[in-house]
Design a protein around this motif. Structure first.
Motif, mmCIF file in Angstrom:
data_model
loop_
_atom_site.group_PDB
_atom_site.id
_atom_site.type_symbol
_atom_site.label_atom_id
_atom_site.label_comp_id
_atom_site.label_asym_id
_atom_site.label_seq_id
_atom_site.Cartn_x
_atom_site.Cartn_y
_atom_site.Cartn_z
ATOM 1 N N TYR A 113 0.858 -1.183 0.000
ATOM 2 C CA TYR A 113 0.000 0.000 0.000
ATOM 3 C C TYR A 113 0.895 1.233 0.000
ATOM 4 C CZ TYR A 113 1.447 0.611 4.807
ATOM 5 O OH TYR A 113 2.208 0.812 5.920
ATOM 6 N N GLN A 114 0.298 2.389 -0.208
ATOM 7 C CA GLN A 114 0.981 3.670 -0.061
ATOM 8 C C GLN A 114 0.234 4.510 0.951
ATOM 9 O OE1 GLN A 114 1.357 4.179 -4.722
ATOM 10 N NE2 GLN A 114 2.523 5.805 -3.723
ATOM 11 N N LEU A 115 0.992 5.246 1.764
ATOM 12 C CA LEU A 115 0.393 6.198 2.697
ATOM 13 C C LEU A 115 0.864 7.585 2.297
ATOM 14 C CD1 LEU A 115 -1.328 6.576 5.289
ATOM 15 C CD2 LEU A 115 0.829 6.556 6.570
ATOM 16 N N GLU A 142 -8.211 4.270 -11.028
ATOM 17 C CA GLU A 142 -9.445 3.476 -11.085
ATOM 18 C C GLU A 142 -9.235 2.078 -10.508
ATOM 19 O OE1 GLU A 142 -8.054 5.032 -13.535
ATOM 20 O OE2 GLU A 142 -9.448 6.557 -14.255
ATOM 21 N N ASP A 143 -7.974 1.635 -10.447
ATOM 22 C CA ASP A 143 -7.667 0.304 -9.926
ATOM 23 C C ASP A 143 -7.263 0.341 -8.451
ATOM 24 O OD1 ASP A 143 -8.100 -0.651 -12.484
ATOM 25 O OD2 ASP A 143 -5.977 -0.564 -13.031
ATOM 26 N N ALA A 144 -7.569 1.443 -7.769
ATOM 27 C CA ALA A 144 -7.113 1.625 -6.395
ATOM 28 C C ALA A 144 -8.254 1.514 -5.396
ATOM 29 C CB ALA A 144 -6.441 2.988 -6.232
ATOM 30 N N THR A 145 -7.964 0.886 -4.264
ATOM 31 C CA THR A 145 -8.819 0.952 -3.081
ATOM 32 C C THR A 145 -8.262 2.063 -2.207
ATOM 33 O OG1 THR A 145 -9.338 -1.411 -3.140
ATOM 34 C CG2 THR A 145 -9.621 -0.270 -1.043
ATOM 35 N N ILE A 146 -9.107 3.004 -1.813
ATOM 36 C CA ILE A 146 -8.657 4.208 -1.116
ATOM 37 C C ILE A 146 -9.430 4.393 0.177
ATOM 38 C CG2 ILE A 146 -8.616 6.745 -1.226
ATOM 39 C CD1 ILE A 146 -8.006 6.543 -4.166
ATOM 40 N N ASP A 147 -8.708 4.784 1.212
ATOM 41 C CA ASP A 147 -9.360 5.210 2.446
ATOM 42 C C ASP A 147 -8.610 6.419 2.981
ATOM 43 O OD1 ASP A 147 -11.234 5.275 4.469
ATOM 44 O OD2 ASP A 147 -11.093 3.126 4.858
ATOM 45 N N ILE A 148 -9.233 7.137 3.886
ATOM 46 C CA ILE A 148 -8.644 8.374 4.405
ATOM 47 C C ILE A 148 -8.635 8.347 5.928
ATOM 48 C CG2 ILE A 148 -9.193 9.798 2.420
ATOM 49 C CD1 ILE A 148 -11.694 10.751 3.817
ATOM 50 N N LEU A 149 -7.670 9.064 6.487
ATOM 51 C CA LEU A 149 -7.503 9.151 7.926
ATOM 52 C C LEU A 149 -7.173 10.599 8.257
ATOM 53 C CD1 LEU A 149 -7.305 7.505 10.593
ATOM 54 C CD2 LEU A 149 -4.864 7.260 10.118
ATOM 55 N N ALA A 150 -8.031 11.246 9.021
ATOM 56 C CA ALA A 150 -7.854 12.671 9.315
ATOM 57 C C ALA A 150 -6.675 12.907 10.247
ATOM 58 C CB ALA A 150 -9.127 13.237 9.922
ATOM 59 N N ILE A 151 -5.966 14.001 10.004
ATOM 60 C CA ILE A 151 -4.961 14.495 10.940
ATOM 61 C C ILE A 151 -5.627 15.644 11.685
ATOM 62 C CG2 ILE A 151 -2.679 15.523 11.210
ATOM 63 C CD1 ILE A 151 -1.905 14.296 8.526
ATOM 64 N N VAL A 206 -4.668 6.342 2.327
ATOM 65 C CA VAL A 206 -4.153 4.987 2.192
ATOM 66 C C VAL A 206 -4.618 4.435 0.852
ATOM 67 C CG1 VAL A 206 -3.924 2.738 3.290
ATOM 68 C CG2 VAL A 206 -4.475 4.745 4.685
ATOM 69 N N VAL A 207 -3.668 3.964 0.051
ATOM 70 C CA VAL A 207 -3.986 3.488 -1.288
ATOM 71 C C VAL A 207 -3.393 2.097 -1.492
ATOM 72 C CG1 VAL A 207 -3.887 3.978 -3.756
ATOM 73 C CG2 VAL A 207 -3.830 5.868 -2.111
ATOM 74 N N ILE A 220 -6.375 -6.212 -2.344
ATOM 75 C CA ILE A 220 -7.487 -6.269 -1.397
ATOM 76 C C ILE A 220 -8.417 -7.435 -1.730
ATOM 77 C CG2 ILE A 220 -9.428 -5.008 -0.418
ATOM 78 C CD1 ILE A 220 -6.594 -3.923 0.245
ATOM 79 N N SER A 221 -8.713 -7.615 -3.004
ATOM 80 C CA SER A 221 -9.592 -8.716 -3.413
ATOM 81 C C SER A 221 -8.967 -10.065 -3.099
ATOM 82 C CB SER A 221 -9.891 -8.620 -4.915
ATOM 83 O OG SER A 221 -10.585 -7.436 -5.217
ATOM 84 N N GLN A 222 -7.665 -10.180 -3.305
ATOM 85 C CA GLN A 222 -6.961 -11.426 -3.009
ATOM 86 C C GLN A 222 -7.063 -11.790 -1.540
ATOM 87 O OE1 GLN A 222 -2.630 -11.345 -2.551
ATOM 88 N NE2 GLN A 222 -2.504 -12.859 -4.210
ATOM 89 N N ARG A 223 -6.872 -10.789 -0.659
ATOM 90 C CA ARG A 223 -6.926 -11.062 0.774
ATOM 91 C C ARG A 223 -8.357 -11.368 1.224
ATOM 92 N NH1 ARG A 223 -1.732 -9.345 2.105
ATOM 93 N NH2 ARG A 223 -0.648 -9.967 0.193
#
Length: 319
Positions: free
Chosen positions: A83-85, A115-124, A140-141, A147-150
């Motif tokens: 993933y990337q943060l 378009e191929d990314a699962t994305i979520d956000i975390l506030a600072i 978080v990307v 994600i589908s594999q897991r």
């Protein structure tokens, strides 16, 4: 498409404990942790299947047959390279549109189509006593394919996957147990993926920095190489601390805590204590978690092995 960090399956109705499964390069590691309103979190069980060469599904299915995994809410911990943060300014859109807006904000920062990314956000959180400035968020990307594999792995093993976590939030959970009231805390861990430094305040993640130095490098270093690695770690830590002070000068940092690392951690502690402009301590997980059912975790090397897996199993929040 499911989200990282957030609870993923509302139908999961388990014990108050959590089981975290981590697929690492040298095996599968699992931690079972229970929490109560009073007292330290209880480590019910830790176990692993190390240096396996077979199929992850086969190993996980075997674990399910012999371990009480189905009694716990299950989460999965991603590895550093999965993933990337990213840290970006909070977009000026309604809160319920922020996550989708982030997809287009970060698309040029990715090495694959957004378009191929699962994305979520975390506030600072914005410091109420600090200067007026634009708020920031962690993004978080991860690739949809990972994600589908897991998700498929857990589904096939007959485990309900409640959440997917990342090392930064796992480490934040441990840091929250260490913070003195009203002060921030820095925490540094090292493993096969490298180093991870986080700074938290009031249980919130404010800063995260990665280091390329691995625990294996420290273990295998001769005295000259060890001195070089210690100097590099100190320099990177000081740069990160200076950045934190510039951004959040109204917060007081209490200390830097080193995660369990065995003898390399003890050696690093001595060096940092002499060369870093902050108090430094070495963490013993038994001081913040009940290890009475898992006496093997009184050993610092075993604590290191399960450190982030235990952190993810401490999850009590939606992000």
């Amino acid at each position: 498409m499911q989200r990282l960090l957030q609870t993923m399956n509302a139908k999961v109705n388990k014990t108050s404990g959590r089981a975290t499964v981590s697929l690492q390069s040298n095996g599968i590691f699992v931690a079972l942790v229970s929490r109560s309103a009073a007292g330290n979190p209880v480590i019910d069980r830790v176990f692993s299947h190390e240096t396996f060469t077979g199929n992850s599904l086969t190993v996980l299915e075997t674990m399910v047959q012999v371990e009480p995994l189905k009694k716990y809410r299950c989460s999965h911990l991603l590895n550093a390279g999965e993933y990337q943060l990213l840290t970006v300014d909070t977009p000026a859109v309604p809160q319920n549109e922020r996550k989708e807006a982030m997809r287009w904000i970060v698309k040029d920062m990715l090495d694959f189509p957004a378009e191929d990314a699962t994305i979520d956000i975390l506030a600072i959180p914005l410091d109420k006593s600090g200067p007026i400035r634009s708020t920031s968020m962690f993004v978080v990307v991860a690739r949809n394919s990972i994600i589908s594999q897991r998700q498929k792995l857990f589904e096939t093993a007959a485990l309900e996957l409640a959440a997917i976590d990342i090392p930064e939030t796992a480490q934040r959970n441990i840091s929250a147990l260490l913070e003195p009231e009203g002060k921030a805390l820095a925490l540094l861990s090292l493993n096969a993926d490298g180093g991870l430094m986080t700074i938290t305040f009031a249980g919130e993640l404010y800063l995260s920095r990665r280091m390329d130095i691995t625990l294996v490098q420290l273990k295998q270093a001769d005295l000259f190489q060890q001195a070089q690695l210690h100097e590099q770690i100190t320099l990177e830590l000081q740069r990160s601390l200076d950045h934190f002070y510039r951004q959040h000068h109204e917060m007081q940092l209490s200390k830097l805590v080193l995660a369990p690392m065995g003898q390399p951690g003890a050696d690093l502690l001595v060096y940092l204590d002499r060369n870093l402009n902050s108090p430094v301590e070495l963490l013993d997980m038994a001081t913040i978690m009940d290890c009475s059912a898992t006496p093997e975790l009184l050993d610092a090397d075993v604590q290191q092995k399960y450190f982030l897996t235990l952190g993810a199993a401490l999850r009590i929040r939606s992000t």
